[in-house]
Design a protein around this motif. Sequence first.
Motif, PDB file in Angstrom:
ATOM      1  N   TRP A  89     -21.615  48.210  -5.223  1.00  0.00           N
ATOM      2  CA  TRP A  89     -22.525  47.059  -5.305  1.00  0.00           C
ATOM      3  C   TRP A  89     -21.736  45.742  -5.265  1.00  0.00           C
ATOM      4  O   TRP A  89     -22.091  44.822  -4.528  1.00  0.00           O
TER       5      TRP A  89
ATOM      6  N   VAL B   6     -22.649  45.430  -1.371  1.00  0.00           N
ATOM      7  CA  VAL B   6     -24.027  44.936  -1.448  1.00  0.00           C
ATOM      8  C   VAL B   6     -24.062  43.472  -1.865  1.00  0.00           C
ATOM      9  O   VAL B   6     -24.744  42.641  -1.251  1.00  0.00           O
ATOM     10  N   GLN B   7     -23.293  43.144  -2.940  1.00  0.00           N
ATOM     11  CA  GLN B   7     -23.305  41.749  -3.404  1.00  0.00           C
ATOM     12  C   GLN B   7     -22.737  40.818  -2.348  1.00  0.00           C
ATOM     13  O   GLN B   7     -23.233  39.697  -2.170  1.00  0.00           O
TER      14      GLN B   7
ATOM     15  N   TYR C   6     -22.920  41.165   0.850  1.00  0.00           N
ATOM     16  CA  TYR C   6     -23.955  40.991   1.876  1.00  0.00           C
ATOM     17  C   TYR C   6     -25.006  39.978   1.417  1.00  0.00           C
ATOM     18  O   TYR C   6     -25.373  39.059   2.153  1.00  0.00           O
TER      19      TYR C   6
END
Length: 490
Positions: free
Chosen positions: A375, A379-380, A382
């Motif tokens: 994450w 993810v973070q 992105y």
Amino acid sequence: MYRDNYITALRTELLEMVSEQLTPVALRYGYSEVPLETNIKWRPQVLVLGNYSSGKSTLINEFLGTTIQGTGQAPTDDSFTVITFDDEEPDGTPIRVTEQRDGKFLLNDPEYPFESLKKHGQRFASHFKLKKVNSPFLKNLAIIDTPGMLDSITERDRGYNYQDVIGDLAQIADMVLVLFDPHKAGTVREAHTSLRDTLPSKTFEDRVLYVLNRIDECTSMTDLLRVYGTLCWNLSQITGRKDIPMIHLTYSTAAAEKNIQEDNPQATYLRYLENQREDLKNAVMQAPCHRLDNLASFVETHGERLTHFLEGMISYRKHARLFRVKSFFSGLAVSLVGGAAAWLGLMTFTPLAGFDPVLQLSGAGVLSAILFILWLTVVQKYFYGRFLKKWLRQLDHLTPLSNQTRRDSWAAIRDLLYVNLKKTEGHFSLSQVYSEYLVVKEIHETGSREIREALKELSGIDSNNWSKDMNEPVVPYWSVPESETPLEEQ
């Protein structure tokens, strides 16, 4: 002279304030490409603009006392020419060009304030030059002659952005002369752009003087009044001002004598306007007197804009920090939920149900940690990219624009902030920026006020009463080396 020592001390203080406190911040965050003091450390400058036939070169020659710039009805010089004083020539020597240098010299010599013009490219550099002239008129100032403005020429034709160059020169000039001639009392396209957009955004209104030149070519006073009225109308339409700025009238004495000799008795009206020519010359010679005011305005303007620039950076960083905090806890929640789901799965999945519960819990914990790391790293990253793009699209929401002063300041630094955030991706130390913000804000709010108070005190000094020796030669304050310690104020 005590008054000159006071001026020198004040100028030194201004330069130190800029070089030691504003310039490091400006360079670090891309507010400026060159040290800010580069633009203010040289002598006072007068920028001369006008249509190609407005008589710029002729007027300059009149000021200097001899023919230095080429003249003619058609465009004769497409270069930006810096004309400055040569103090190495002995007094009494005939006025002439004593030295010429090309644009590369001017752009790279730290003595001159033109380093920031390098960005305009090689084509501009080849149309930029220096002339040193031993004219007494130049002892306290420098003149910048410019290519005549045309109607159909484009940036592609010139090879550089003419308006950008004009804007940069106007920003460092202490006075701007805008010349018109009777045959083009209207304005050509480039002049319209300069008056409407470039000059208002780069300099102050009180530094711009409008000049109707070549009035000796008007056949009579009636003709002159007609031309003058046309120019007033056109300027009101271009500038959007209800009050028409003062328009100075001038002409070449040599050309006027020729007109009168050619059986044009009505041209004798020119002798009633001789005072207008002297008024213009005196106004130009006052440029050095405005220098300290302009330096104070420089500190005020850049202090205000740099404060606003840092304020925008701080605002963005606070939003970004809040985003990261929310993202961190979101990632933590997702990883915990994922770990809990994995633990329940291990407990209910028949082949693994018989494993040691501690081992099952450890496996779930490892999976939760892996999810959290993914994450944070994928993810973070992105979502932060999307967050940055969103704020780049809505920069105006970073800072309140409650009045026209703030809107003007924001307009000057908005694009610079955009470039900074895009280049750094918003990664900078909030604590460092905030501490620098406090320093710059103090200069803007307190330092600027103290400068104005010092200038007010200076205006009350009678130079005759403060002089010990009136025979002592006066050294222009801009020629005193910055390292030289000024005499104590008495």
